[in-house]
Design an enzyme around this catalytic site. Structure first.
Site, short mmCIF file in Angstrom:
data_model
loop_
_atom_site.label_atom_id
_atom_site.label_comp_id
_atom_site.label_asym_id
_atom_site.label_seq_id
_atom_site.Cartn_x
_atom_site.Cartn_y
_atom_site.Cartn_z
N PHE A 5 -61.60 34.19 -34.78
CA PHE A 5 -62.89 33.56 -35.07
C PHE A 5 -62.97 33.29 -36.58
O PHE A 5 -62.58 34.13 -37.38
CB PHE A 5 -64.00 34.51 -34.63
CG PHE A 5 -65.37 33.90 -34.58
CD1 PHE A 5 -65.82 33.26 -33.44
CD2 PHE A 5 -66.23 34.00 -35.66
CE1 PHE A 5 -67.10 32.72 -33.38
CE2 PHE A 5 -67.51 33.45 -35.62
CZ PHE A 5 -67.94 32.80 -34.47
N ASP B 60 -61.33 43.41 -33.04
CA ASP B 60 -62.66 42.83 -32.88
C ASP B 60 -62.89 42.64 -31.38
O ASP B 60 -62.13 41.94 -30.71
CB ASP B 60 -62.72 41.49 -33.63
CG ASP B 60 -64.11 40.87 -33.57
OD1 ASP B 60 -64.81 41.06 -32.56
OD2 ASP B 60 -64.48 40.17 -34.54
N ARG C 69 -66.89 25.51 -22.60
CA ARG C 69 -66.73 26.95 -22.45
C ARG C 69 -67.78 27.49 -21.48
O ARG C 69 -68.97 27.17 -21.61
CB ARG C 69 -66.91 27.59 -23.84
CG ARG C 69 -66.14 28.83 -24.09
CD ARG C 69 -66.18 29.18 -25.56
NE ARG C 69 -67.54 29.36 -26.06
CZ ARG C 69 -67.90 30.25 -26.99
NH1 ARG C 69 -66.98 31.04 -27.51
NH2 ARG C 69 -69.14 30.35 -27.40
N TYR D 72 -74.95 41.10 -29.48
CA TYR D 72 -75.76 40.08 -28.81
C TYR D 72 -75.03 39.25 -27.77
O TYR D 72 -75.61 38.34 -27.19
CB TYR D 72 -76.42 39.14 -29.84
CG TYR D 72 -75.46 38.53 -30.85
CD1 TYR D 72 -74.70 37.41 -30.54
CD2 TYR D 72 -75.33 39.07 -32.13
CE1 TYR D 72 -73.83 36.86 -31.46
CE2 TYR D 72 -74.47 38.53 -33.07
CZ TYR D 72 -73.72 37.42 -32.73
OH TYR D 72 -72.86 36.89 -33.65
N LYS D 73 -73.74 39.52 -27.54
CA LYS D 73 -73.01 38.75 -26.52
C LYS D 73 -73.10 39.48 -25.19
O LYS D 73 -74.17 39.54 -24.61
CB LYS D 73 -71.59 38.50 -27.01
CG LYS D 73 -71.61 37.55 -28.21
CD LYS D 73 -70.26 37.32 -28.87
CE LYS D 73 -70.43 36.37 -30.06
NZ LYS D 73 -69.27 36.40 -30.95
C1 LIG Z 1 -69.46 36.16 -32.28
C2 LIG Z 1 -68.34 36.62 -33.14
C3 LIG Z 1 -68.58 37.02 -34.46
C4 LIG Z 1 -69.95 36.93 -35.03
O1 LIG Z 1 -70.08 37.57 -36.25
P1 LIG Z 1 -71.53 37.82 -36.86
O2 LIG Z 1 -71.28 38.48 -38.14
O3 LIG Z 1 -72.26 38.68 -35.86
O4 LIG Z 1 -72.22 36.51 -36.98
C5 LIG Z 1 -67.50 37.48 -35.19
N1 LIG Z 1 -66.26 37.54 -34.67
C6 LIG Z 1 -66.00 37.15 -33.40
C7 LIG Z 1 -64.62 37.25 -32.86
C8 LIG Z 1 -67.02 36.67 -32.61
O5 LIG Z 1 -66.77 36.27 -31.37
#
Ligand SMILES: *Cc1c(COP(=O)(O)O)cnc(C)c1O
Length: 404
Positions: free
Chosen positions: A125, A194, A364, A217-218
Site C-alpha cells: 500500500f 501489515d 474491487r 476500520y476495515k
Molecule cells: C488501509 C491501509 C492503510 C491505511 O493506513 P492509515 O494510516 O489508517 O490511513 C495502510 N496500509 C494498508 C496496507 C492498508 O490497507
C-alpha cells in the site's frame, strides 16, 4: 452452471448466517466494500451515545478512571489480540496504521543497526511505502522494493527489517506469512506484517512474527478513522524503543518527570492522548466477533470468494480475475480487471452494489464473512452482467470527489 438457488442453499446452510443481524445494513444495498470501511454494528450508536452524554457529559474528567478510558488502548488491544491469535497483553490500540507502522518498523530497524536494508514489495500500500521510506531515511538504511513474487529470493543477511502487507490491497494476493517470516528470521532479519486486509477476515498465525500492525476500520468495523493496532512479540517488548517518546508511553505518566522512561510491555508503543470516542466505537464494534470461530470465518470467506470468481468465469466476458486462483493464496476480496472499471463501478453503485476501483483498471469487491451473504455474490455478478448488457456504464455521470 451455477444457479441462484445454489447461493441460496449456501446461505441456508451457512453456520455464520445469523451474524449479519449484528449489523445495520441499508435496505437495497449490496455492500462489498467492508475491506475499505466496515459497516455499522447495530449497537455501536447506543454505546457512543452513552460515551458522549454520560461519560463525557456528566462524568467529565473523572471518566479517565471511572469509565476506564485510560486503559482503553490496552483493553481494546487485548480484544484484537484474540482475533489475530496472539497473547492478549501483546497488542496496543492507537494512532493510525501509518503511524503504527512507522513506530514498529523504526523499533525493528533499531534492533538490527548494523544492517543496510529495509525490504518490502511493490504491491504494498502506498502509505506503507512512504512510511518505510521515512524509516529508512531517518535510520540510514536503504529501502529496497522488489516485486511481490521476488521477496523470498531477495532475503539475505543485509536485511535489517522485512516489512510486508499480508494481503495485497489491489489484487487480493496473500503472502505466505509463516514461510517468509521463517526465511527472513533464518537470515537474522526482523519481520513486520501489515494486517490491514487480513485482521477480522481470517485466522492468522503470528506466533513467530516480530511485529504487526493493522487497521481498525476495515474488517474490524471500528468506524471511519478508527484507531489502528500494533502487535509486539513478547520477546521484543522490553527492547522496543518507540521512535516518538511521548507521555502515554511513559512508565509513570502522571509523575510528570522531565525525562522519558518507557512503560513496561506494549504500552510503551503509545505516544499521546488517544481519540477516546473513536476507541469506544472500535471496542463496541468488536462485540460483533463475540463467539465467532476465526477458522469458520475463513471457511466462509473462501466460499464467498470462490463463488464470486466462479461466477465471473461463467457469466461475464471481458473481465479478468486478477486475484489468485488458489484459496490459500488470497484474502477476502476479489479484484477483476476491465478497461472501463471506473464507469462500470459507478453504474453498479447507482444500482446499489457498492464496491470500489483501484487504478488503473481494477474493480474491487470485498466479501466479509461476518455479514456478506452468498446470494449477494450472485446478485452482484448479475448486476455487473446487467450493466454490461445495457451499456449503462457509458451513461453514468461519475461524480468526482477526492475519494474512490
Ligand atoms: C488501509 C491501509 C492503510 C491505511 O493506513 P492509515 O494510516 O489508517 O490511513 C495502510 N496500509 C494498508 C496496507 C492498508 O490497507
Amino acid at each position: 452452471m451455477l444457479r441462484r438457488v445454489d447461493f441460496e442453499e449456501r446461505d441456508a446452510t451457512d453456520p455464520l448466517a445469523e451474524l449479519r443481524s449484528r449489523f445495520t445494513l441499508p435496505e437495497g444495498v449490496i455492500y462489498l466494500d467492508g475491506n475499505s470501511l466496515g459497516p455499522l454494528p447495530r449497537h455501536v450508536p447506543d454505546v457512543i451515545d452513552d460515551a458522549v452524554r454520560r461519560q463525557w457529559g456528566s462524568d467529565l474528567i473523572r471518566s479517565w478512571n471511572d469509565n476506564a478510558w485510560w486503559e482503553m488502548p490496552v483493553r481494546v488491544g487485548a480484544r484484537i489480540a484474540s482475533l489475530i491469535g496472539v497473547p492478549e497483553d501483546s497488542v496496543v490500540v492507537g494512532d493510525t496504521t501509518s503511524v503504527a507502522l512507522f513506530k514498529a518498523a523504526s523499533a525493528a530497524r533499531r534492533l538490527r543497526p548494523d544492517r543496510r536494508v529495509i525490504l518490502t514489495d511493490s504491491g504494498n500500500f502506498p502509505t506503507d511505502l512512504y512510511v518505510l521510506s521515512s524509516v529508512a531515511e531517518a535510520s540510514g538504511a536503504t529501502l529496497e522494493i522488489v516485486e511481490p513474487e521476488r521477496v523470498g529470493e531477495r532475503i539475505d543477511s543485509d536485511v535489517a527489517v522485512m516489512a510486508l502487507t499480508h494481503v495485497d490491497y489491489r489484487t487480493g494476493r496473500r503472502h505466505a506469512m509463516e514461510e517468509l517470516t521463517a526465511a527472513a528470521q533464518a537470515e537474522g532479519a526482523l519481520v513486520v506484517w501489515d494486517l490491514c486486509h487480513s485482521a477480522g477476515a481470517m485466522s492468522l498465525d503470528l506466533s513467530t512474527a516480530d511485529m504487526a500492525v493493522g487497521c481498525g476500520y476495515k474488517y474490524l468495523n471500528g468506524g471511519p478513522g478508527a484507531p489502528a493496532f500494533a502487535y509486539i512479540h513478547p520477546r521484543h517488548q522490553e527492547v522496543f524503543v518507540n521512535p516518538i517518546a511521548g507521555w502515554w508511553g511513559h512508565a509513570d505518566p502522571f509523575a510528570m518527570e522531565p525525562g522519558f522512561r518507557p512503560a513496561g510491555g506494549v504500552r510503551r508503543a503509545l505516544v499521546g492522548t488517544q481519540p477516546i470516542l473513536a476507541m469506544v466505537a472500535l471496542e463496541a464494534a468488536l462485540d460483533a466477533f463475540e463467539g465467532v470461530d476465526m477458522a469458520a470465518l475463513r471457511q466462509k470467506s473462501e466460499l464467498l470468494v470462490a463463488g464470486f470468481v466462479d461466477l465471473v468465469d461463467e457469466r461475464l466476458e471481458g473481465f479478468e480475475v486478477v486475484t489468485p486462483r488458489q484459496a490459500s493464496e488470497r484474502g477476502s476480496h476479489v479484484s477483476v480487471a476491465h478497461p472501463e472499471a471506473a464507469g462500470i463501478m459507478a453504474a453498479l453503485i447507482e444500482r446499489g452494489v457498492i464496491g470500489d476501483v483501484r487504478p488503473p483498471n481494477l474493480l474491487r469487491f470485498g466479501l466479509a464473512p461476518l455479514y456478506s451473504r452468498h446470494v449477494e455474490v450472485w446478485d452482484a455478478v448479475e448486476a455487473i452482467g446487467g450493466v454490461m448488457e445495457s451499456e449503462a456504464w457509458k451513461r453514468v455521470v461519475t461524480k468526482h470527489g477526492p475519494v474512490t
